[in-house]
Design an enzyme around this catalytic site. Structure first.
Site, short mmCIF file in Angstrom:
data_model
loop_
_atom_site.label_atom_id
_atom_site.label_comp_id
_atom_site.label_asym_id
_atom_site.label_seq_id
_atom_site.Cartn_x
_atom_site.Cartn_y
_atom_site.Cartn_z
CG ASP A 277 -0.28 -0.42 2.50
OD1 ASP A 277 0.97 -0.36 2.58
OD2 ASP A 277 -0.98 -0.81 3.44
CG ASP B 81 -8.85 -1.06 11.76
OD1 ASP B 81 -7.86 -1.73 11.38
OD2 ASP B 81 -9.26 -0.06 11.15
CG HIS C 176 -5.78 -1.95 8.71
ND1 HIS C 176 -5.98 -0.75 9.37
CD2 HIS C 176 -4.45 -2.06 8.55
CE1 HIS C 176 -4.79 -0.19 9.59
NE2 HIS C 176 -3.85 -0.96 9.10
CD GLU D 174 -8.81 1.21 7.81
OE1 GLU D 174 -8.72 0.24 8.59
OE2 GLU D 174 -8.29 2.33 8.06
C1 GLP Z 1 -0.41 0.28 8.57
C2 GLP Z 1 -0.14 -0.49 7.26
C3 GLP Z 1 -0.33 -1.97 7.47
C4 GLP Z 1 0.28 -2.32 8.81
C5 GLP Z 1 -0.57 -1.76 9.90
C6 GLP Z 1 0.05 -1.87 11.28
O1 GLP Z 1 -1.24 1.34 8.48
N1 GLP Z 1 -0.91 -0.07 6.15
O2 GLP Z 1 0.25 -2.70 6.39
O3 GLP Z 1 0.33 -3.71 8.96
O4 GLP Z 1 -1.02 -0.47 9.60
O5 GLP Z 1 1.06 -0.93 11.46
P1 GLP Z 1 2.12 -1.01 12.64
O6 GLP Z 1 2.98 -2.18 12.32
O7 GLP Z 1 2.87 0.27 12.58
O8 GLP Z 1 1.37 -1.21 13.88
#
Ligand code: GLP
Length: 256
Positions: A63, A132, A134, A139
């Site tokens: 992403d 959440d 995702h 989402e």
């Molecule tokens: C982000 C990314 C995800 C990631 C998630 C958790 O926004 N788009 O690919 O797995 O949220 O992020 P973090 O590892 O910083 O908790």
């Protein structure tokens, strides 16, 4: 699903790195799907330390934020180069990250899907998980069959990611993300989750129903999914002792 619980973030990240390394050793021209965020930082550090050969490897990132240039400090382009690609012998043309500045987003997303298909799909998709549930930026309520497309972030995700931007107001509302269908087309998935903040989303994803309200729960439906957790992220699992027993009693050859 295989649930692997490790005592610390470091131990969990090292197991995840060994899973990735195994794929690269078995298939030097492997196609990897890669994730961003705080979670894979130790995993990427360990992959760099392992000094693997990446020169035939192709990567697709999950992403990117719409509107961010590749050199923006909070862009996932910048994240990937700083934390992994600059430290390994990957060939730049084999790196694919959604273009947050694409003029025609649907056309770009179609091309991204076509590029994944052109290399015969993803061998291993690395994932984190949002608080959440995702995966990528899919989402809750994302279609379980969705493909790469534009999505709108929830307020919770924008709050969670404000730390990368300095304030919530600066977090873009829109992103380009591989779809849940794109992710589950991968031949195998590896989800890494660390810390108590992820415990509820993990419990729902692993032990709850498959539901678009927790996109990571779709991993219950794919042939090979490994979920690697530290103790904190495993904290709300009701069958944690069973998962530990299964892992501890595997023959060594089956552990990864
Ligand atoms: C982000 C990314 C995800 C990631 C998630 C958790 O926004 N788009 O690919 O797995 O949220 O992020 P973090 O590892 O910083 O908790």
């Amino acid at each position: 699903m295989e649930i692997i619980i490790q005592p610390t973030p470091k131990a969990a990240s090292e197991i995840a790195a060994r899973i990735v390394a195994r794929v690269l050793q078995a298939k030097p021209n492997a196609v990897l799907g890669l994730a961003t965020g705080d979670t894979p930082l130790l995993l990427y550090r360990e992959l760099v330390r392992l000094n693997l050969d990446w020169h035939k490897v192709t990567t697709f990132n999950l992403d990117e934020y719409v509107g961010l240039a590749p050199d923006h400090p909070a862009s996932y382009h910048r994240f990937m180069w700083e934390n992994l690609f600059d430290h390994i012998n990957i060939v730049k043309k084999n790196v694919h990250i959604p273009n947050g500045l694409a003029k025609d987003i649907p056309a770009f997303c179609q091309k991204y899907e076509d590029a994944i298909r052109a290399v015969s799909g993803i061998d291993l998709q690395v994932l984190g998980i949002g608080t959440d549930g995702h995966i990528g930026f899919n989402e809750p309520t994302s279609s379980l069959g969705s493909r790469t497309r534009i999505k709108t972030l929830t307020q919770q995700t924008r709050q969670d990611n404000a730390r990368f931007f300095g304030s919530e107001a600066k977090v873009p509302h829109h992103v380009i993300t591989m779809g849940i269908g794109t992710i589950t087309d991968a031949r195998r998935c590896l989800l890494l989750a660390l810390g108590t903040k992820k415990a509820q989303a993990i419990a729902e994803a692993v032990e709850g129903p498959i539901t678009a309200m927790n996109p990571a729960s779709i991993l219950q439906a794919i042939p090979v999914a490994k979920i690697v957790l530290d103790e904190a992220a495993a904290g709300q699992l009701t069958k944690a002792d069973y998962y530990r027993w299964v892992y501890d009693n595997k023959p060594d050859w089956q552990k990864l």
